[in-house]
Design a protein around this motif. Structure first.
Motif, PDB file in Angstrom:
ATOM      1  N   VAL A   1       0.846  -1.200   0.000  1.00 29.71           N
ATOM      2  CA  VAL A   1       0.000   0.000   0.000  1.00 29.71           C
ATOM      3  C   VAL A   1       0.886   1.257   0.000  1.00 29.71           C
ATOM      4  O   VAL A   1       0.580   2.255  -0.651  1.00 29.71           O
ATOM      5  N   THR A   2       2.015   1.163   0.693  1.00 27.41           N
ATOM      6  CA  THR A   2       2.950   2.299   0.694  1.00 27.41           C
ATOM      7  C   THR A   2       3.437   2.560  -0.724  1.00 27.41           C
ATOM      8  O   THR A   2       3.539   3.701  -1.175  1.00 27.41           O
ATOM      9  N   MET A   3       3.745   1.470  -1.440  1.00 22.79           N
ATOM     10  CA  MET A   3       4.181   1.604  -2.837  1.00 22.79           C
ATOM     11  C   MET A   3       3.102   2.282  -3.675  1.00 22.79           C
ATOM     12  O   MET A   3       3.391   3.132  -4.509  1.00 22.79           O
ATOM     13  N   ILE A   4       1.841   1.904  -3.443  1.00 24.33           N
ATOM     14  CA  ILE A   4       0.738   2.525  -4.194  1.00 24.33           C
ATOM     15  C   ILE A   4       0.745   4.031  -3.958  1.00 24.33           C
ATOM     16  O   ILE A   4       0.606   4.831  -4.890  1.00 24.33           O
ATOM     17  N   GLY A   5       0.963   4.425  -2.708  1.00 23.84           N
ATOM     18  CA  GLY A   5       0.987   5.859  -2.383  1.00 23.84           C
ATOM     19  C   GLY A   5       2.086   6.578  -3.134  1.00 23.84           C
ATOM     20  O   GLY A   5       1.846   7.616  -3.766  1.00 23.84           O
ATOM     21  N   SER A   6       3.296   6.029  -3.113  1.00 27.26           N
ATOM     22  CA  SER A   6       4.404   6.757  -3.742  1.00 27.26           C
ATOM     23  C   SER A   6       4.267   6.769  -5.262  1.00 27.26           C
ATOM     24  O   SER A   6       4.550   7.783  -5.908  1.00 27.26           O
ATOM     25  N   VAL A   7       3.816   5.655  -5.839  1.00 27.38           N
ATOM     26  CA  VAL A   7       3.663   5.618  -7.299  1.00 27.38           C
ATOM     27  C   VAL A   7       2.547   6.581  -7.729  1.00 27.38           C
ATOM     28  O   VAL A   7       2.696   7.329  -8.706  1.00 27.38           O
ATOM     29  N   ALA A   8       1.440   6.599  -6.978  1.00 27.92           N
ATOM     30  CA  ALA A   8       0.320   7.491  -7.322  1.00 27.92           C
ATOM     31  C   ALA A   8       0.774   8.954  -7.302  1.00 27.92           C
ATOM     32  O   ALA A   8       0.521   9.714  -8.240  1.00 27.92           O
ATOM     33  N   VAL A   9       1.482   9.336  -6.236  1.00 28.24           N
ATOM     34  CA  VAL A   9       1.942  10.731  -6.142  1.00 28.24           C
ATOM     35  C   VAL A   9       2.956  11.020  -7.247  1.00 28.24           C
ATOM     36  O   VAL A   9       2.877  12.048  -7.929  1.00 28.24           O
ATOM     37  N   ALA A  10       3.888  10.102  -7.461  1.00 23.50           N
ATOM     38  CA  ALA A  10       4.917  10.332  -8.491  1.00 23.50           C
ATOM     39  C   ALA A  10       4.255  10.525  -9.859  1.00 23.50           C
ATOM     40  O   ALA A  10       4.625  11.443 -10.604  1.00 23.50           O
ATOM     41  N   GLU A  11       3.272   9.698 -10.171  1.00 21.24           N
ATOM     42  CA  GLU A  11       2.619   9.826 -11.490  1.00 21.24           C
ATOM     43  C   GLU A  11       1.932  11.179 -11.643  1.00 21.24           C
ATOM     44  O   GLU A  11       2.003  11.803 -12.703  1.00 21.24           O
ATOM     45  N   VAL A  12       1.260  11.613 -10.591  1.00 19.37           N
ATOM     46  CA  VAL A  12       0.568  12.911 -10.687  1.00 19.37           C
ATOM     47  C   VAL A  12       1.601  14.041 -10.838  1.00 19.37           C
ATOM     48  O   VAL A  12       1.460  14.915 -11.692  1.00 19.37           O
ATOM     49  N   LEU A  13       2.666  13.978 -10.039  1.00 19.46           N
ATOM     50  CA  LEU A  13       3.665  15.065 -10.124  1.00 19.46           C
ATOM     51  C   LEU A  13       4.373  15.065 -11.484  1.00 19.46           C
ATOM     52  O   LEU A  13       4.673  16.122 -12.034  1.00 19.46           O
TER      53      LEU A  13
END
Ligand code: BTN
Length: 246
Positions: free
Chosen positions: A84-96
């Motif tokens: 779930v932590t990975m989901i958070g970082s990937v989601a934010v990275a994609e948006v940024l």
């Protein structure tokens, strides 16, 4: 300006709780889940200010009013917390990546960096009921225009507003991140792992880990652990921890 109404409107039909000020959105989300264990997965707590924001290893996380995104998503999932932590970082990275021209990447395990400086931290916490994993609270903190002067941190921070051509309403950013989280929650673990690994800035770098272990970060395994090869050829595995790199 963030408000309950604005967030409710933009995030409909997701359950939302907005606080002008609270101790920590992760703590609020855990309280909310305890009150309503059947709440829809994806329910989100957002705060304008956190008075006791928490980072990894119980470090303090700064969220002064009007200057950051502090949000925590309740995910009713059996996925392990690291996932779930990975989901958070990937989601934010994609948006940024879609917003800024500077290089966006992930520092192992899950800090999101712009041009090598930390813009976002992730804190996923498991919620247990009768010794079973009942939910994971995914906490995301993004610096928008935080005043870091006089603040000592173990990393170099940056603010998203310094990398955007024009200001972007926080509610819109929150919506974009939540949409990505929803999408990644539907994807298989290996696709997520690949999206995370390809953004990792730590791979193939000389790193120093705790206990003074120094070597090359050669790979990450399926659990997200970092594999570090030391000068004598030994491979050490780190499932969590702080990494120092040049
Ligand atoms: C870290 O990099 O150490 C993780 C920081 C996580 C901060 C976020 S802000 C929203 C949520 N509420 C908290 O108290 N912490 C997380």
């Amino acid at each position: 300006m963030l408000s309950q109404e604005t967030l409710q409107e933009i995030l409909r039909p997701r359950p939302v709780r907005y606080f002008a000020s609270t101790d920590s959105t992760n703590t609020e989300a855990t309280r909310w889940f305890a009150e309503l264990p059947l709440i829809a997965s994806g329910a989100v707590v957002v705060a304008d200010e956190q008075t006791a924001g928490r980072g990894r290893y119980d470090r303090q996380w700064l969220t002064p009013p009007g200057s950051a995104i502090a949000m925590s998503v309740i995910l009713r999932t059996k996925r392990p917390t690291q996932n779930v932590t990975m989901i958070g970082s990937v989601a934010v990275a994609e948006v940024l990546e879609s917003l800024v021209s500077g290089k966006v990447g992930i520092k192992w395990p899950n800090d999101v960096l712009i041009e090598g400086k930390k813009v976002c931290g992730i804190l996923a916490e498991a919620v247990w009921q009768q010794q079973k994993l009942a939910a994971v609270v995914l906490g995301i903190g993004i610096n928008i225009c935080v005043d870091f002067s006089g603040v000592e941190l173990p990393y170099i921070p940056t603010n998203l507003s310094d990398h955007l051509p024009a200001p972007m309403p926080r509610a819109q950013l929150i919506r974009a991140i939540l949409d990505k989280i929803d999408m990644w929650m539907e994807q298989p673990a290996d696709a997520l792992h690949l999206a995370w690994k390809t953004r990792l800035l730590t791979l193939h770098q000389q790193v120093t880990m705790e206990r003074g272990v120094t070597g090359e970060a050669i790979d990450v395994d399926k659990d997200g652990a970092l594999l570090v090869q030391t000068a004598d050829g030994k491979i050490e595995r780190f499932l969590a921890g702080d990494v120092n790199m040049p």
